[in-house]
Design a protein around this motif. Structure first.
Motif, PDB file in Angstrom:
ATOM      1  N   LEU A 173      -0.382  -0.090  -4.637  1.00 17.86           N
ATOM      2  CA  LEU A 173       0.581  -0.142  -4.834  1.00 17.86           C
ATOM      3  C   LEU A 173      -0.288  -0.717  -6.849  1.00 17.86           C
ATOM      4  O   LEU A 173       0.155  -2.609  -6.420  1.00 17.86           O
ATOM      5  N   VAL A 174      -0.850  -0.279  -8.361  1.00 21.20           N
ATOM      6  CA  VAL A 174      -0.761  -1.126  -8.713  1.00 21.20           C
ATOM      7  C   VAL A 174       0.215  -1.495 -10.742  1.00 21.20           C
ATOM      8  O   VAL A 174       0.249  -2.006 -11.433  1.00 21.20           O
ATOM      9  N   ALA A 175       0.763  -0.111 -10.655  1.00 24.30           N
ATOM     10  CA  ALA A 175       1.884   0.492 -12.077  1.00 24.30           C
ATOM     11  C   ALA A 175       3.160   1.604 -11.536  1.00 24.30           C
ATOM     12  O   ALA A 175       2.887   2.469 -10.604  1.00 24.30           O
ATOM     13  N   PHE A 176       3.896   1.304 -11.977  1.00 18.79           N
ATOM     14  CA  PHE A 176       4.671   2.430 -11.541  1.00 18.79           C
ATOM     15  C   PHE A 176       5.363   2.524 -12.659  1.00 18.79           C
ATOM     16  O   PHE A 176       5.781   2.579 -13.843  1.00 18.79           O
ATOM     17  N   TYR A 214       0.716  -1.136   0.208  1.00 23.69           N
ATOM     18  CA  TYR A 214      -0.028  -0.358   0.247  1.00 23.69           C
ATOM     19  C   TYR A 214       1.083   1.083   0.088  1.00 23.69           C
ATOM     20  O   TYR A 214       0.288   2.313   0.132  1.00 23.69           O
ATOM     21  N   GLY A 215       2.189   0.817   0.018  1.00 25.49           N
ATOM     22  CA  GLY A 215       3.187   2.124  -0.273  1.00 25.49           C
ATOM     23  C   GLY A 215       4.086   1.581  -0.265  1.00 25.49           C
ATOM     24  O   GLY A 215       4.809   0.856  -0.231  1.00 25.49           O
ATOM     25  N   PHE A 216       5.485   2.965  -0.028  1.00 29.16           N
ATOM     26  CA  PHE A 216       6.503   2.507  -0.457  1.00 29.16           C
ATOM     27  C   PHE A 216       7.685   3.292   0.549  1.00 29.16           C
ATOM     28  O   PHE A 216       6.873   4.654   0.693  1.00 29.16           O
ATOM     29  N   SER A 217       9.169   3.256   1.099  1.00 34.18           N
ATOM     30  CA  SER A 217      10.041   4.554   0.752  1.00 34.18           C
ATOM     31  C   SER A 217      11.208   4.133  -0.160  1.00 34.18           C
ATOM     32  O   SER A 217      11.524   2.714  -0.102  1.00 34.18           O
ATOM     33  N   ARG A 273       8.578   5.776 -19.491  1.00 36.52           N
ATOM     34  CA  ARG A 273       7.316   5.206 -20.101  1.00 36.52           C
ATOM     35  C   ARG A 273       6.280   4.695 -18.256  1.00 36.52           C
ATOM     36  O   ARG A 273       7.333   4.040 -17.899  1.00 36.52           O
ATOM     37  N   TRP A 274       4.908   4.414 -18.248  1.00 37.04           N
ATOM     38  CA  TRP A 274       4.952   3.993 -17.303  1.00 37.04           C
ATOM     39  C   TRP A 274       4.897   2.364 -18.018  1.00 37.04           C
ATOM     40  O   TRP A 274       4.243   1.991 -18.609  1.00 37.04           O
ATOM     41  N   SER A 275       4.725   1.364 -16.763  1.00 36.71           N
ATOM     42  CA  SER A 275       4.651   0.448 -16.495  1.00 36.71           C
ATOM     43  C   SER A 275       2.856   0.217 -17.047  1.00 36.71           C
ATOM     44  O   SER A 275       2.531   0.462 -16.833  1.00 36.71           O
ATOM     45  N   ILE A 277      11.047   7.510  -8.341  1.00 38.73           N
ATOM     46  CA  ILE A 277       9.706   6.506  -9.024  1.00 38.73           C
ATOM     47  C   ILE A 277       8.129   7.318  -7.997  1.00 38.73           C
ATOM     48  O   ILE A 277       8.380   8.109  -7.331  1.00 38.73           O
ATOM     49  N   GLN A 278       7.776   6.852  -9.313  1.00 39.36           N
ATOM     50  CA  GLN A 278       6.116   7.296  -9.596  1.00 39.36           C
ATOM     51  C   GLN A 278       5.074   5.901  -9.204  1.00 39.36           C
ATOM     52  O   GLN A 278       5.627   4.762 -10.056  1.00 39.36           O
TER      53      GLN A 278
END
Length: 188
Positions: A105-108, A52-55, A149-151, A127-128
């Motif tokens: 999270l579903v794409a980056f 659900y999150g990242f660091s 480009r987005w994944s 990263i986004q």
């Protein structure tokens, strides 16, 4: 406990520990602009649930005369409370968690600096992520490079695992990168 009973207990414990490290996934998210240096680390999964999150582990800008590595690591924060990461470079500090307001999270998309020739290479810098509810998140890092480009999006479920490509810190006074590329794994 006799030897055969001990062996059975050992095998059962080993099986369950190995099973906890691996999950079934339905797709792998990748981008085409990752850096060329380094080796792929071990795939790490949330034990259950989704991220659900990242660091991020980021080395701040070092100035004109020192070597920049920028992005050194990515951690996924899982819905079960677990925190997982693949290979991480040695430099920098961890940022605070950035999390989806709802969902997972579903794409980056990855921010990467192209090779600089005789200049200072950093490779991946930021990263986004997109959350399942459509919210866009961006890490707190340096501004070298550009986003590619987005994944693809997870076709079912959400991100549950990570694998990073990191160049080992080999040259004490040379040009080092750290994190070069990343793959994420989607689970139902």
């Amino acid at each position: 406990m006799d030897l055969s009973t001990s062996a059975v207990v050992f095998l059962l414990l080993t099986y369950h520990l190995c099973e906890a490290e691996h999950r079934s996934y339905n797709s792998i998210l990748m981008v085409s602009n990752g850096g060329k240096w380094g080796e792929w680390g071990k795939i790490e999964f949330c034990p259950k649930g989704h991220a659900y999150g990242f660091s991020l582990k980021v080395q701040e800008k070092q100035g004109l005369t020192d070597d920049d590595t920028s992005l050194n690591g990515i951690r996924l924060h899982c819905s079960t409370g677990a925190v997982v990461q693949s290979t991480v470079g040695p430099l920098g500090k961890w940022t605070k968690i950035t999390e989806c307001p709802k969902g997972y999270l579903v794409a980056f998309a990855l921010n990467v600096e192209a090779p600089q020739g005789p200049g200072d290479d950093t490779a991946a810098n930021n990263i986004q992520f997109n959350c399942g509810d459509g919210t866009a998140l961006e890490g707190r890092s340096t501004d070298f490079g550009t986003y590619g480009r987005w994944s693809k999006r997870c076709t079912a479920g959400a991100i549950c695992g990570i694998q990073t490509k990191v160049e080992a810190l080999a040259l004490a006074l040379g040009d080092n990168t750290a994190l070069n590329d990343v793959r994420f794994f989607c689970c139902d």
